[in-house]
Design a protein around this motif. Structure first.
Motif, PDB file in Angstrom:
ATOM      1  N   SER A 175       0.810  -1.221   0.000  1.00 29.26           N
ATOM      2  CA  SER A 175       0.000   0.000   0.000  1.00 29.26           C
ATOM      3  C   SER A 175       0.841   1.268   0.000  1.00 29.26           C
ATOM      4  O   SER A 175       0.351   2.335  -0.389  1.00 29.26           O
ATOM      5  N   ARG A 176       2.066   1.181   0.440  1.00 27.16           N
ATOM      6  CA  ARG A 176       2.897   2.382   0.468  1.00 27.16           C
ATOM      7  C   ARG A 176       3.095   2.933  -0.940  1.00 27.16           C
ATOM      8  O   ARG A 176       3.222   4.154  -1.116  1.00 27.16           O
ATOM      9  N   ARG A 177       3.120   2.071  -1.920  1.00 27.32           N
ATOM     10  CA  ARG A 177       3.180   2.529  -3.303  1.00 27.32           C
ATOM     11  C   ARG A 177       1.773   2.721  -3.867  1.00 27.32           C
ATOM     12  O   ARG A 177       1.485   3.718  -4.526  1.00 27.32           O
ATOM     13  N   TYR A 178       0.899   1.758  -3.602  1.00 28.72           N
ATOM     14  CA  TYR A 178      -0.441   1.784  -4.192  1.00 28.72           C
ATOM     15  C   TYR A 178      -1.216   3.032  -3.762  1.00 28.72           C
ATOM     16  O   TYR A 178      -1.926   3.643  -4.562  1.00 28.72           O
ATOM     17  N   MET A 179      -1.101   3.415  -2.495  1.00 19.01           N
ATOM     18  CA  MET A 179      -1.874   4.539  -1.958  1.00 19.01           C
ATOM     19  C   MET A 179      -1.122   5.860  -2.038  1.00 19.01           C
ATOM     20  O   MET A 179      -1.612   6.874  -1.547  1.00 19.01           O
ATOM     21  N   ALA A 180       0.066   5.850  -2.639  1.00 21.86           N
ATOM     22  CA  ALA A 180       0.835   7.093  -2.751  1.00 21.86           C
ATOM     23  C   ALA A 180       0.032   8.142  -3.509  1.00 21.86           C
ATOM     24  O   ALA A 180      -0.550   7.873  -4.552  1.00 21.86           O
ATOM     25  N   GLY A 181       0.000   9.345  -2.975  1.00 19.95           N
ATOM     26  CA  GLY A 181      -0.757  10.419  -3.601  1.00 19.95           C
ATOM     27  C   GLY A 181      -2.162  10.567  -3.083  1.00 19.95           C
ATOM     28  O   GLY A 181      -2.820  11.567  -3.367  1.00 19.95           O
ATOM     29  N   SER A 182      -2.643   9.601  -2.329  1.00 16.21           N
ATOM     30  CA  SER A 182      -3.993   9.703  -1.772  1.00 16.21           C
ATOM     31  C   SER A 182      -4.018  10.725  -0.641  1.00 16.21           C
ATOM     32  O   SER A 182      -3.123  10.765   0.205  1.00 16.21           O
ATOM     33  N   GLN A 183      -5.042  11.557  -0.619  1.00 20.43           N
ATOM     34  CA  GLN A 183      -5.170  12.557   0.431  1.00 20.43           C
ATOM     35  C   GLN A 183      -5.509  11.932   1.784  1.00 20.43           C
ATOM     36  O   GLN A 183      -5.306  12.554   2.822  1.00 20.43           O
ATOM     37  N   ARG A 184      -6.007  10.693   1.763  1.00 21.73           N
ATOM     38  CA  ARG A 184      -6.425  10.043   3.003  1.00 21.73           C
ATOM     39  C   ARG A 184      -5.560   8.820   3.301  1.00 21.73           C
ATOM     40  O   ARG A 184      -6.006   7.864   3.906  1.00 21.73           O
ATOM     41  N   VAL A 185      -4.300   8.897   2.894  1.00 21.27           N
ATOM     42  CA  VAL A 185      -3.414   7.756   3.063  1.00 21.27           C
ATOM     43  C   VAL A 185      -3.194   7.429   4.533  1.00 21.27           C
ATOM     44  O   VAL A 185      -3.129   6.262   4.926  1.00 21.27           O
ATOM     45  N   ASP A 186      -3.082   8.449   5.391  1.00 21.84           N
ATOM     46  CA  ASP A 186      -2.873   8.193   6.816  1.00 21.84           C
ATOM     47  C   ASP A 186      -4.068   7.466   7.430  1.00 21.84           C
ATOM     48  O   ASP A 186      -3.900   6.545   8.238  1.00 21.84           O
ATOM     49  N   ARG A 187      -5.246   7.877   7.021  1.00 22.52           N
ATOM     50  CA  ARG A 187      -6.454   7.225   7.548  1.00 22.52           C
ATOM     51  C   ARG A 187      -6.531   5.778   7.074  1.00 22.52           C
ATOM     52  O   ARG A 187      -6.914   4.882   7.839  1.00 22.52           O
ATOM     53  N   PHE A 188      -6.135   5.541   5.843  1.00 19.11           N
ATOM     54  CA  PHE A 188      -6.144   4.173   5.324  1.00 19.11           C
ATOM     55  C   PHE A 188      -5.206   3.288   6.139  1.00 19.11           C
ATOM     56  O   PHE A 188      -5.581   2.193   6.576  1.00 19.11           O
ATOM     57  N   PHE A 189      -3.976   3.735   6.338  1.00 12.91           N
ATOM     58  CA  PHE A 189      -3.020   2.927   7.078  1.00 12.91           C
ATOM     59  C   PHE A 189      -3.441   2.754   8.532  1.00 12.91           C
ATOM     60  O   PHE A 189      -3.242   1.679   9.122  1.00 12.91           O
ATOM     61  N   ALA A 190      -4.027   3.775   9.118  1.00 11.95           N
ATOM     62  CA  ALA A 190      -4.495   3.654  10.503  1.00 11.95           C
ATOM     63  C   ALA A 190      -5.579   2.597  10.617  1.00 11.95           C
ATOM     64  O   ALA A 190      -5.597   1.796  11.565  1.00 11.95           O
ATOM     65  N   ARG A 191      -6.469   2.560   9.632  1.00  8.97           N
ATOM     66  CA  ARG A 191      -7.553   1.576   9.663  1.00  8.97           C
ATOM     67  C   ARG A 191      -7.027   0.155   9.441  1.00  8.97           C
ATOM     68  O   ARG A 191      -7.462  -0.781  10.116  1.00  8.97           O
ATOM     69  N   VAL A 192      -6.101   0.002   8.506  1.00  8.93           N
ATOM     70  CA  VAL A 192      -5.558  -1.329   8.245  1.00  8.93           C
ATOM     71  C   VAL A 192      -4.797  -1.843   9.464  1.00  8.93           C
ATOM     72  O   VAL A 192      -4.928  -3.013   9.853  1.00  8.93           O
ATOM     73  N   PHE A 193      -4.013  -0.972  10.086  1.00 11.77           N
ATOM     74  CA  PHE A 193      -3.265  -1.390  11.271  1.00 11.77           C
ATOM     75  C   PHE A 193      -4.215  -1.687  12.432  1.00 11.77           C
ATOM     76  O   PHE A 193      -4.041  -2.682  13.161  1.00 11.77           O
ATOM     77  N   ALA A 194      -5.232  -0.855  12.609  1.00  6.37           N
ATOM     78  CA  ALA A 194      -6.221  -1.103  13.664  1.00  6.37           C
ATOM     79  C   ALA A 194      -6.958  -2.413  13.415  1.00  6.37           C
ATOM     80  O   ALA A 194      -7.227  -3.175  14.356  1.00  6.37           O
TER      81      ALA A 194
END
Length: 495
Positions: free
Chosen positions: A82-101
């Motif tokens: 996802s670090r490459r796939y989600m690059a450029g997304s404005q909500r990348v932090d929220r995505f990673f927070a949800r996946v980790f949670a």
């Protein structure tokens, strides 16, 4: 410039204020550290049989360490991808927070002994997955799909809550282990009711027929989230049935119902996949079928086989989703070949390989060597090998003599590896209640076996394609709600 003269260009990847964010890298490192720690606990369990518990709250046993190692590995792959796939997304932090949670919640779920903690983790897991399905804020289809999934997951949580409340009421126990110890001392009728509610919760979460709509509508999720969903989330149904094995196995009729429910989804999932043209929806129908296999194995009493299936299926399906972009290919009608005919020599090689595979599996695991439900389990191995070997023989580009001889050399070691993984998983589950008790073979199991053989012959021969009415029914059964479709066909722009 006419519509057919337009050219398609690919621009540079956008750089939208995510360059300074350290959360994706942080969460990725953390989840890989969790995987290393999980491997340590798994090794400790294998070597010493170690079990740890915090009385009334959590138990770290063989199932826990197996799922910890599996879930954190899948999550690590998804984080890294996802670090490459989600690059450029404005909500990348929220995505990673949800996946980790989500990863942490699943780790809590598989370790939970407290009924309240188990129910809370189950609910949180569903809500987080619904949020990932609707991650793309600008798509109304994503919001619709997330709402649909959330309703299903809330219904699953409600069914689980009813089951747990019933079990608490009749046993007075507030832990999973306490219920397992008390099952033999209470009336069977409330237990059967609770088992039914547990089965419904498992069916919804694992997207079994007729609850597959949420899964087939979830294509709005980013591909990494889909991989985590199909490799991890849907497996929760198998975990639930194993944790409450003493409850669902209290009455043979309940176990038989589980077999029928699982077999139905396994068969329909395969048939529904055959009418799909969309890559991701094909994978979705495949998941419906594979989860049916997993649930059916639990109903046969082979909980170890169910856990082995979900682990190996998780590896396969995560790879399939993360590489799904490579499956997109533009071909003309002349290129749409279905493969060569198997021929007499090929058919002989396939049948011999499948039968030998069943023998290898039975010899290495001991399943199918007695007159019990292990015979049906071994039959599934034979049919699966038969299908895979036939596809290999038909579609490989190798010379006929070489590929016919190579089929058993490839598939028999693969079955031996599967049997080995099954044996290891079964050893990790030793000590868990209701594990290792195969169901008694009855007439209904024979009917299920005949249904699988008939379905295999119908699919391989293509006879079911002759009915346009059946084809239309299958297509309609896999159509998600209109509001969740990302791009209707009439909106395609033919460059």
């Amino acid at each position: 410039m006419t519509e057919h003269e337009q050219s398609t260009t690919v621009g540079q990847r956008p750089n939208i204020t995510t360059g300074d964010s350290r959360l994706p890298a942080l969460f990725t490192r953390l989840v890989w550290l969790l995987w290393v720690a999980s491997l340590g606990t798994l090794a400790l369990r294998l070597v010493t049989g170690w079990t740890w518990e915090l009385s009334g709250l959590v138990v770290v046993d063989g199932l826990t360490v197996t799922m910890w190692a599996t879930v954190t590995f899948f999550s690590g792959i998804v984080h890294s991808y996802s670090r490459r796939y989600m690059a450029g997304s404005q909500r990348v932090d929220r995505f990673f927070a949800r996946v980790f949670a989500f990863t942490l919640v699943v780790m809590v779920l598989v370790a939970a002994d407290s009924l309240a903690l188990f129910a809370a983790a189950w609910l949180a897991m569903g809500l987080l997955m619904a949020a990932l399905i609707g991650h793309v804020r600008g798509w109304p289809q994503a919001r619709t799909a997330a709402t649909l999934a959330r309703r299903y997951f809330l219904a699953s949580s409600a069914s689980l809550a009813v089951a747990l409340a019933t079990l608490w009421w009749v046993t007075g126990a507030t832990t999973v282990s306490g219920i397992a110890a008390a099952v033999g001392t209470v009336e069977s009728l409330p237990l059967i009711f609770a088992a039914g509610a547990l089965l419904v919760a498992a069916m919804v979460q694992s997207a079994l027929v007729p609850f597959q709509a949420w899964l087939l509508s979830s294509m709005t999720a980013p591909t990494p989230a889909s991989a985590l969903m199909h490799a991890g989330f849907v497996n929760a149904g198998g975990i639930l049935l194993l944790r409450f094995g003493p409850v669902v196995s209290v009455e043979p009729g309940v176990m038989l119902l589980i077999v029928v429910v699982g077999a139905t989804s396994a068969l329909l999932g395969k048939v529904l996949k055959s009418v799909q043209t969309d890559v991701k929806r094909q994978l979705g129908c495949s998941t419906v079928g594979q989860m049916g296999f997993m649930i059916m194995q639990a109903g046969l009493g082979f909980f170890g086989a169910a856990i082995t299936h979900l682990v190996l299926h998780g590896f396969y399906k995560a790879y399939q989703f993360l590489s799904s972009g490579g499956e997109i290919d533009h071909r003309g009608p002349a290129d749409a070949k279905t493969g060569e005919s198997t021929g007499v020599a090929g058919l002989a090689a396939v049948v011999v390989t499948a039968l030998a595979g069943g023998v290898v599996f039975a010899a290495l695991t001991g399943k199918g060597t007695a007159l019990d439900s292990g015979l049906l389990l071994t039959l599934l191995v034979v049919l699966t090998t038969l299908h895979a070997a036939r596809e290999t023989v038909r579609h490989t580009s190798l010379p006929a003599t070489l590929r016919f001889g190579a089929v058993p050399l490839v598939f028999l070691p693969a079955i031996a590896v599967y049997a080995g993984v099954y044996t290891v998983v079964e050893s990790l589950l030793v000590g868990l209640p209701a594990v290792g008790d195969p169901a008694e073979l009855i007439v209904v199991h024979g009917v299920v076996a005949v249904a699988f053989v008939a379905a295999y012959l119908a699919i391989e021969s293509g006879v079911y394609r002759r009915s346009t009415r059946l084809y239309a029914a299958l297509v309609n059964a896999t159509q998600p709600p209109t509001g969740t479709l990302l791009t209707p066909t009439e909106e395609y722009n033919d460059y």
